[in-house]
Motif scaffolding. Sequence first.
Motif, PDB file in Angstrom:
ATOM      1  N   ALA A 181      -8.375  -3.104  -2.599  1.00 11.83           N
ATOM      2  CA  ALA A 181      -7.437  -2.158  -1.985  1.00 11.83           C
ATOM      3  C   ALA A 181      -7.420  -0.867  -2.799  1.00 11.83           C
ATOM      4  N   ALA A 197      -7.520  -1.128   2.911  1.00  8.27           N
ATOM      5  CA  ALA A 197      -6.683  -1.475   1.760  1.00  8.27           C
ATOM      6  C   ALA A 197      -5.697  -2.578   2.114  1.00  8.27           C
ATOM      7  N   GLN A 216      -5.616  -6.289   0.607  1.00  7.80           N
ATOM      8  CA  GLN A 216      -4.387  -6.803  -0.018  1.00  7.80           C
ATOM      9  C   GLN A 216      -4.044  -8.181   0.526  1.00  7.80           C
ATOM     10  N   VAL A 275       0.841  -1.200   0.000  1.00  6.64           N
ATOM     11  CA  VAL A 275       0.000   0.000   0.000  1.00  6.64           C
ATOM     12  C   VAL A 275       0.874   1.248   0.000  1.00  6.64           C
ATOM     13  N   LEU A 318      -1.564  -4.620  -6.821  1.00  4.85           N
ATOM     14  CA  LEU A 318      -2.492  -4.146  -5.800  1.00  4.85           C
ATOM     15  C   LEU A 318      -3.879  -4.740  -6.023  1.00  4.85           C
TER      16      LEU A 318
END
Length: 129
Positions: free
Chosen positions: A114, A63, A67, A34, A110
């Motif tokens: 997220a 997020a 993930q 992130v 990603l």
Amino acid sequence: MGRVYATPEQLAVYTGDQAPEGAERLLARASEDVDAALLTAVYAVDDDGDPTDPAVADALAAAVCAQVEYQLATGDDGTGAAGAWDSVSIGPVSLSGRTAGPPAASGVDLAPRAHRALSGAGLLPGVIW
């Protein structure tokens, strides 16, 4: 080790299941992912570098949890060594085949959820992959 944006307890709430073994390591690696996606993000932080806006902190935690969930679903352990599928089963869902998608601009694969969490909080000014 860098900043970790979510706890095993938050991960359990996010997924609706117990946090997996090694959750702290997975959350730390996901937090690094992130961070890599947020290289140009601007938001208020305290002296320790933690976000001061609760909405931003919540988006970062979501997020990171997304993930980890994504990496677990794709068979990745957070190292990035796993391919995109080639036989993954989660309950009644089964995925197979290996595909190589376009590399992410940030160098990070990603998770879509997220990305949505970060975009929704206004932390992503543009496309990151």
